[in-house]
Write a protein that holds these residues in place. Structure first.
Motif: not given
Length: 96
Positions: A23-31
């Motif tokens: 989830l953190s990786s997805e958030v980093q990519e979206a941000a």
């Protein structure tokens, strides 16, 4: 387990930790895709860790924020969550 014992989430709950890191990786990519400052994202993670009361995550995200340019006088160390007036962090305008 008492309140004073630490939880090693990577060993005691590996599946949950793996899901959180995904989830953190997805958030980093979206941000990054919308142009958010990586340090701002890390500061948000610190605040979430403070709210959740997770010392493990708070320590991890504080270290990551320091690596990304946060200073020890910045918001992770301020009890009220506000940055001291004497230590503003310069911000760049968002790129168009």
């Amino acid at each position: 387990m008492t309140d004073l014992q630490r939880v090693n989430i990577t060993k005691q709950h590996p599946a949950a930790y793996k899901a959180l890191t995904a989830l953190s990786s997805e958030v980093q990519e979206a941000a990054a895709a919308v142009g958010l400052d990586p340090l701002l994202v890390e500061l948000l993670k610190i605040r979430a860790s403070q709210i959740n009361g997770c010392a493990f995550c708070l320590r991890m995200h504080t270290r990551d924020a320091l690596k990304k340019g946060e200073t020890p006088t910045g918001s992770p160390y301020c009890p009220d969550g506000k940055r001291p007036a004497t230590s503003p962090r310069p911000t760049a305008p968002p790129s168009a």
